[in-house]
Motif scaffolding. Structure first.
Motif, PDB file in Angstrom:
ATOM      1  N   ARG A  30      -6.470  11.953   2.546  1.00 38.38           N
ATOM      2  CA  ARG A  30      -5.777  10.962   1.718  1.00 38.38           C
ATOM      3  C   ARG A  30      -6.356   9.562   1.952  1.00 38.38           C
ATOM      4  O   ARG A  30      -6.602   8.804   1.011  1.00 38.38           O
ATOM      5  CB  ARG A  30      -4.284  11.006   2.025  1.00 38.38           C
ATOM      6  CG  ARG A  30      -3.431  10.291   1.031  1.00 38.38           C
ATOM      7  CD  ARG A  30      -1.941  10.573   1.160  1.00 38.38           C
ATOM      8  NE  ARG A  30      -1.436  10.761   2.499  1.00 38.38           N
ATOM      9  CZ  ARG A  30      -0.962  11.922   2.977  1.00 38.38           C
ATOM     10  NH1 ARG A  30      -0.938  12.986   2.224  1.00 38.38           N
ATOM     11  NH2 ARG A  30      -0.511  12.004   4.197  1.00 38.38           N
ATOM     12  N   LYS A  31      -6.601   9.221   3.220  1.00 37.23           N
ATOM     13  CA  LYS A  31      -7.176   7.915   3.524  1.00 37.23           C
ATOM     14  C   LYS A  31      -8.592   7.804   2.964  1.00 37.23           C
ATOM     15  O   LYS A  31      -8.998   6.744   2.474  1.00 37.23           O
ATOM     16  CB  LYS A  31      -7.175   7.671   5.029  1.00 37.23           C
ATOM     17  CG  LYS A  31      -7.607   6.286   5.394  1.00 37.23           C
ATOM     18  CD  LYS A  31      -7.373   5.977   6.844  1.00 37.23           C
ATOM     19  CE  LYS A  31      -7.745   4.535   7.124  1.00 37.23           C
ATOM     20  NZ  LYS A  31      -7.416   4.133   8.461  1.00 37.23           N
ATOM     21  N   SER A  32      -9.338   8.893   3.022  1.00 44.54           N
ATOM     22  CA  SER A  32     -10.688   8.900   2.456  1.00 44.54           C
ATOM     23  C   SER A  32     -10.645   8.652   0.960  1.00 44.54           C
ATOM     24  O   SER A  32     -11.457   7.887   0.418  1.00 44.54           O
ATOM     25  CB  SER A  32     -11.378  10.235   2.732  1.00 44.54           C
ATOM     26  OG  SER A  32     -11.477  10.491   4.095  1.00 44.54           O
ATOM     27  N   LEU A  33      -9.719   9.299   0.272  1.00 47.39           N
ATOM     28  CA  LEU A  33      -9.594   9.100  -1.173  1.00 47.39           C
ATOM     29  C   LEU A  33      -9.189   7.664  -1.509  1.00 47.39           C
ATOM     30  O   LEU A  33      -9.711   7.068  -2.457  1.00 47.39           O
ATOM     31  CB  LEU A  33      -8.573  10.062  -1.771  1.00 47.39           C
ATOM     32  CG  LEU A  33      -9.046  11.482  -2.036  1.00 47.39           C
ATOM     33  CD1 LEU A  33      -7.900  12.323  -2.581  1.00 47.39           C
ATOM     34  CD2 LEU A  33     -10.224  11.503  -2.985  1.00 47.39           C
ATOM     35  N   LYS A  34      -8.272   7.100  -0.740  1.00 52.49           N
ATOM     36  CA  LYS A  34      -7.846   5.724  -0.992  1.00 52.49           C
ATOM     37  C   LYS A  34      -8.997   4.751  -0.776  1.00 52.49           C
ATOM     38  O   LYS A  34      -9.177   3.809  -1.555  1.00 52.49           O
ATOM     39  CB  LYS A  34      -6.667   5.364  -0.091  1.00 52.49           C
ATOM     40  CG  LYS A  34      -5.374   6.029  -0.513  1.00 52.49           C
ATOM     41  CD  LYS A  34      -4.249   5.642   0.405  1.00 52.49           C
ATOM     42  CE  LYS A  34      -2.970   6.326  -0.007  1.00 52.49           C
ATOM     43  NZ  LYS A  34      -1.853   5.984   0.876  1.00 52.49           N
ATOM     44  N   SER A  37     -11.392   5.113  -3.658  1.00 55.88           N
ATOM     45  CA  SER A  37     -10.890   4.493  -4.888  1.00 55.88           C
ATOM     46  C   SER A  37     -11.004   2.973  -4.855  1.00 55.88           C
ATOM     47  O   SER A  37     -11.131   2.338  -5.900  1.00 55.88           O
ATOM     48  CB  SER A  37      -9.445   4.911  -5.156  1.00 55.88           C
ATOM     49  OG  SER A  37      -8.577   4.297  -4.240  1.00 55.88           O
ATOM     50  N   SER A  38     -10.980   2.395  -3.658  1.00 63.42           N
ATOM     51  CA  SER A  38     -11.122   0.944  -3.580  1.00 63.42           C
ATOM     52  C   SER A  38     -12.570   0.501  -3.745  1.00 63.42           C
ATOM     53  O   SER A  38     -12.831  -0.663  -4.031  1.00 63.42           O
ATOM     54  CB  SER A  38     -10.561   0.423  -2.258  1.00 63.42           C
ATOM     55  OG  SER A  38     -11.390   0.814  -1.193  1.00 63.42           O
ATOM     56  N   TRP A  39     -13.507   1.427  -3.574  1.00 66.50           N
ATOM     57  CA  TRP A  39     -14.917   1.095  -3.698  1.00 66.50           C
ATOM     58  C   TRP A  39     -15.493   1.410  -5.070  1.00 66.50           C
ATOM     59  O   TRP A  39     -16.407   0.738  -5.529  1.00 66.50           O
ATOM     60  CB  TRP A  39     -15.726   1.852  -2.636  1.00 66.50           C
ATOM     61  CG  TRP A  39     -15.748   1.114  -1.361  1.00 66.50           C
ATOM     62  CD1 TRP A  39     -14.871   1.267  -0.311  1.00 66.50           C
ATOM     63  CD2 TRP A  39     -16.635   0.089  -0.971  1.00 66.50           C
ATOM     64  NE1 TRP A  39     -15.169   0.410   0.689  1.00 66.50           N
ATOM     65  CE2 TRP A  39     -16.268  -0.338   0.310  1.00 66.50           C
ATOM     66  CE3 TRP A  39     -17.717  -0.524  -1.586  1.00 66.50           C
ATOM     67  CZ2 TRP A  39     -16.935  -1.338   0.988  1.00 66.50           C
ATOM     68  CZ3 TRP A  39     -18.388  -1.514  -0.907  1.00 66.50           C
ATOM     69  CH2 TRP A  39     -17.995  -1.915   0.359  1.00 66.50           C
ATOM     70  N   VAL A  40     -14.999   2.444  -5.712  1.00 72.00           N
ATOM     71  CA  VAL A  40     -15.586   2.895  -6.977  1.00 72.00           C
ATOM     72  C   VAL A  40     -14.857   2.236  -8.135  1.00 72.00           C
ATOM     73  O   VAL A  40     -13.630   2.239  -8.204  1.00 72.00           O
ATOM     74  CB  VAL A  40     -15.502   4.434  -7.079  1.00 72.00           C
ATOM     75  CG1 VAL A  40     -16.031   4.909  -8.399  1.00 72.00           C
ATOM     76  CG2 VAL A  40     -16.274   5.074  -5.949  1.00 72.00           C
ATOM     77  N   ILE A  41     -15.626   1.670  -9.058  1.00 74.35           N
ATOM     78  CA  ILE A  41     -15.040   0.973 -10.195  1.00 74.35           C
ATOM     79  C   ILE A  41     -14.831   1.917 -11.371  1.00 74.35           C
ATOM     80  O   ILE A  41     -13.770   1.928 -11.989  1.00 74.35           O
ATOM     81  CB  ILE A  41     -15.940  -0.214 -10.615  1.00 74.35           C
ATOM     82  CG1 ILE A  41     -16.027  -1.204  -9.464  1.00 74.35           C
ATOM     83  CG2 ILE A  41     -15.415  -0.870 -11.868  1.00 74.35           C
ATOM     84  CD1 ILE A  41     -17.047  -2.283  -9.653  1.00 74.35           C
ATOM     85  N   MET A  82     -16.335   2.307   8.478  1.00 76.64           N
ATOM     86  CA  MET A  82     -17.538   1.612   8.047  1.00 76.64           C
ATOM     87  C   MET A  82     -17.349   1.067   6.637  1.00 76.64           C
ATOM     88  O   MET A  82     -17.699  -0.076   6.341  1.00 76.64           O
ATOM     89  CB  MET A  82     -18.751   2.541   8.090  1.00 76.64           C
ATOM     90  CG  MET A  82     -20.045   1.850   7.692  1.00 76.64           C
ATOM     91  SD  MET A  82     -21.402   2.990   7.522  1.00 76.64           S
ATOM     92  CE  MET A  82     -20.928   3.872   6.062  1.00 76.64           C
ATOM     93  N   LEU A  83     -16.769   1.862   5.748  1.00 76.55           N
ATOM     94  CA  LEU A  83     -16.537   1.414   4.383  1.00 76.55           C
ATOM     95  C   LEU A  83     -15.503   0.297   4.313  1.00 76.55           C
ATOM     96  O   LEU A  83     -15.612  -0.604   3.497  1.00 76.55           O
ATOM     97  CB  LEU A  83     -16.088   2.581   3.508  1.00 76.55           C
ATOM     98  CG  LEU A  83     -17.172   3.580   3.124  1.00 76.55           C
ATOM     99  CD1 LEU A  83     -16.560   4.758   2.377  1.00 76.55           C
ATOM    100  CD2 LEU A  83     -18.246   2.922   2.292  1.00 76.55           C
ATOM    101  N   GLU A  84     -14.502   0.351   5.174  1.00 75.40           N
ATOM    102  CA  GLU A  84     -13.463  -0.662   5.161  1.00 75.40           C
ATOM    103  C   GLU A  84     -13.967  -2.001   5.698  1.00 75.40           C
ATOM    104  O   GLU A  84     -13.481  -3.049   5.315  1.00 75.40           O
ATOM    105  CB  GLU A  84     -12.253  -0.196   5.973  1.00 75.40           C
ATOM    106  CG  GLU A  84     -11.472   0.901   5.278  1.00 75.40           C
ATOM    107  CD  GLU A  84     -10.316   1.419   6.111  1.00 75.40           C
ATOM    108  OE1 GLU A  84     -10.289   1.187   7.334  1.00 75.40           O
ATOM    109  OE2 GLU A  84      -9.449   2.085   5.531  1.00 75.40           O
ATOM    110  N   ARG A  85     -14.961  -1.968   6.595  1.00 75.90           N
ATOM    111  CA  ARG A  85     -15.505  -3.196   7.174  1.00 75.90           C
ATOM    112  C   ARG A  85     -16.382  -3.953   6.200  1.00 75.90           C
ATOM    113  O   ARG A  85     -16.492  -5.162   6.275  1.00 75.90           O
ATOM    114  CB  ARG A  85     -16.296  -2.903   8.422  1.00 75.90           C
ATOM    115  CG  ARG A  85     -15.432  -2.790   9.660  1.00 75.90           C
ATOM    116  CD  ARG A  85     -16.276  -2.617  10.870  1.00 75.90           C
ATOM    117  NE  ARG A  85     -16.339  -1.156  11.079  1.00 75.90           N
ATOM    118  CZ  ARG A  85     -17.332  -0.523  11.631  1.00 75.90           C
ATOM    119  NH1 ARG A  85     -18.381  -1.161  12.057  1.00 75.90           N
ATOM    120  NH2 ARG A  85     -17.305   0.777  11.778  1.00 75.90           N
ATOM    121  N   VAL A  86     -17.052  -3.237   5.318  1.00 74.26           N
ATOM    122  CA  VAL A  86     -18.024  -3.899   4.424  1.00 74.26           C
ATOM    123  C   VAL A  86     -17.355  -4.695   3.348  1.00 74.26           C
ATOM    124  O   VAL A  86     -16.320  -4.598   2.923  1.00 74.26           O
ATOM    125  CB  VAL A  86     -18.958  -2.837   3.810  1.00 74.26           C
ATOM    126  CG1 VAL A  86     -19.872  -3.466   2.789  1.00 74.26           C
ATOM    127  CG2 VAL A  86     -19.734  -2.141   4.888  1.00 74.26           C
TER     128      VAL A  86
END
Length: 86
Positions: A30-34, A37-41, A82-86
């Motif tokens: 679930r966290k991976s999907l969230k 979703s925050s990265w993909v437009i 890593m994705l959340e830091r960028v």
């Protein structure tokens, strides 16, 4: 007096709930999907990447080696962070 307050605070503090393996994996997914979703437009790209993510989780389903399971969890958590830091 300070010891009494500390003891009362320790009793009132909630202990962390021990999650089952399935609950941990579901939360990771679930966290991976969230995060995805925050990265993909574009919705189409999101759906494609979500399908890829699901297939990666499904490919590791039934892994019974405890050490391998721990390593997989660490890898997923590191990728999310890593994705959340960028």
């Amino acid at each position: 007096m300070n010891a009494v307050i500390t003891a009362a605070a320790n009793q009132a503090r909630q202990k962390p709930v021990k999650l089952s393996h399935n609950q941990e994996v579901a939360r990771l997914y679930r966290k991976s999907l969230k995060t995805l979703s925050s990265w993909v437009i574009d919705r189409d790209i999101f759906l494609e990447e979500a399908t890829n993510l699901r297939s990666r989780f499904d490919s590791e389903r039934g892994c019974s080696n405890a050490k391998a399971v721990r390593l997989l969890k660490v890898r997923v958590i590191d990728a999310i962070e890593m994705l959340e830091r960028v």
